[in-house]
Design an enzyme around this catalytic site. Structure first.
Site, PDB file in Angstrom:
ATOM      1  CG  ASN A 256      -4.758  -1.516  -3.631  1.00  0.00           C
ATOM      2  OD1 ASN A 256      -3.675  -2.214  -4.078  1.00  0.00           O
ATOM      3  ND2 ASN A 256      -4.713  -0.407  -3.691  1.00  0.00           N
TER       4      ASN A 256
ATOM      5  CE  LYS B 241      -3.510   0.713  -0.530  1.00  0.00           C
ATOM      6  NZ  LYS B 241      -3.402   1.949   0.459  1.00  0.00           N
TER       7      LYS B 241
ATOM      8  CG  HIS C 284      -4.357   3.524  -5.257  1.00  0.00           C
ATOM      9  ND1 HIS C 284      -3.750   4.156  -4.487  1.00  0.00           N
ATOM     10  CD2 HIS C 284      -5.407   2.922  -4.713  1.00  0.00           C
ATOM     11  CE1 HIS C 284      -4.183   4.102  -3.184  1.00  0.00           C
ATOM     12  NE2 HIS C 284      -4.859   3.092  -3.304  1.00  0.00           N
TER      13      HIS C 284
ATOM     14  CD  GLU D 160      -1.245   3.845  -1.671  1.00  0.00           C
ATOM     15  OE1 GLU D 160      -1.063   2.836  -2.106  1.00  0.00           O
ATOM     16  OE2 GLU D 160      -1.882   3.979  -0.454  1.00  0.00           O
TER      17      GLU D 160
ATOM     18  CD  GLU E 238      -8.967   3.805  -3.318  1.00  0.00           C
ATOM     19  OE1 GLU E 238      -9.330   3.031  -2.833  1.00  0.00           O
ATOM     20  OE2 GLU E 238      -8.120   4.275  -3.628  1.00  0.00           O
TER      21      GLU E 238
ATOM     22  N   GLY F  99      -5.215   5.016   3.883  1.00  0.00           N
ATOM     23  CA  GLY F  99      -4.142   4.556   4.874  1.00  0.00           C
ATOM     24  C   GLY F  99      -3.909   5.381   5.917  1.00  0.00           C
TER      25      GLY F  99
ATOM     26  CB  SER G 213      -9.840   3.775   6.134  1.00  0.00           C
ATOM     27  OG  SER G 213      -8.560   4.235   6.003  1.00  0.00           O
TER      28      SER G 213
HETATM   29  C1  3PY Z   1      -7.014   2.091   1.120  1.00  0.00           C
HETATM   30  O1  3PY Z   1      -7.894   1.541   1.883  1.00  0.00           O
HETATM   31  O2  3PY Z   1      -6.087   2.401   1.973  1.00  0.00           O
HETATM   32  C2  3PY Z   1      -6.839   1.888  -0.290  1.00  0.00           C
HETATM   33  O3  3PY Z   1      -5.833   2.576  -0.691  1.00  0.00           O
HETATM   34  C3  3PY Z   1      -7.586   1.012  -1.127  1.00  0.00           C
HETATM   35  O4  3PY Z   1      -7.091   1.156  -2.475  1.00  0.00           O
END
Ligand code: 3PY
Length: 254
Positions: free
Chosen positions: A9, A11, A98, A100, A170, A176, A216
């Site tokens: 991803n 981003k 996601h 975010e 997640e 992050g 992460s």
């Molecule tokens: C991360 O690993 O920070 C993610 O948000 C993966 O989508």
């Protein structure tokens, strides 16, 4: 046997040329590493998708996806991108929900249910993200939160449509932040998700569903996470921006 997937991803990172250069590196490094039932997927910003699809032609284990799609088929939604447009580039996947997007763009389970329907209608495979916040985990409501995300977001689908989904767990507190769920914490939730799918659909559907861990995930922790029986790969943030790290994560399965 269910598919093993390592999905990057990106981003909101990389300009057009940087994205193409990184993807070319990734193809060269990953092409001999993703084997068997494995697939490597890169979910890039919209501007890259069409070019990445062209570069990926001939590599059956490498696919491209988007990071979001609109819930409506088309219309007066200035600045938005539809599932049909994404599909027309040759992309195969789309990340939906996601954390975010849930956090910064107010995406609710009800909205995500609509996005899922529209993505599936346009033959895109959603990578549907779920996960609890730190407060929810500390309040011991994480199983309820995840169940609600499943029920309200995707359990309205019939078994045939559901089979096209990939699910990504997640935990929001691991995104992050550099903090990763332990393999035991992740496995506990993945097992719970699979049991909920079995209860709603069937054991067969549950056993065939690919459930990724995200948050992460990196070359150092991937092996232990992916060794868990219910973890079928990862959704990779920061480490997908480095070809060596991403490839090392893909190689974890070999
Ligand atoms: C991360 O690993 O920070 C993610 O948000 C993966 O989508």
């Amino acid at each position: 046997m269910r598919k093993k997937i390592v999905a990057g991803n990106w981003k909101m990172n990389l300009d057009y040329n940087e994205g193409l250069a990184l993807f070319s590196e990734i193809i060269n490094m990953v092409k001999d590493e993703a084997t068997g039932t494995q697939e490597a997927v890169i979910c890039s910003p919209f501007i890259h998708i069409h070019s990445l699809v062209q570069l990926s032609k001939g590599y059956s284990k490498i696919a491209v996806g988007a990071q979001n799609a609109h819930q409506e088929e088309k219309g007066a939604y200035t600045g938005e991108i539809s599932a049909k447009m994404i599909k027309s580039t040759g992309a195969a996947y789309v990340i939906l929900g996601h954390s975010e997007r849930r956090q910064y763009f107010g995406e609710t389970n009800a909205l995500l249910a609509k996005k899922t329907d529209t993505a599936l209608k346009n033959d895109l495979r959603p990578i549907f993200c779920i996960g609890e916040t730190l407060q929810e985990r500390e309040a011991n409501t994480h199983f309820d939160v995840i169940k609600t995300q499943l029920v309200d977001g995707i359990f309205h689908l019939d078994a045939e449509a559901f089979a096209k989904l990939v699910i990504a767990y997640e935990p929001v507190w691991a995104i992050g932040t550099g903090v990763t769920a332990t393999s035991a914490q992740a496995q506990e939730i993945h097992e719970f998700i699979r049991k909920e799918i079995a209860a709603k659909y069937s054991q067969e559907v549950a056993d065939a569903t690919t459930i990724l861990y995200g948050g992460s995930c990196n070359p150092t922790n991937a092996a232990e996470l992916f060794a868990q029986p219910d973890i079928d790969g990862g959704l990779i943030g920061g480490a997908s921006l480095k070809s060596r790290d991403f490839t090392d994560i893909v190689k974890t399965f070999n």
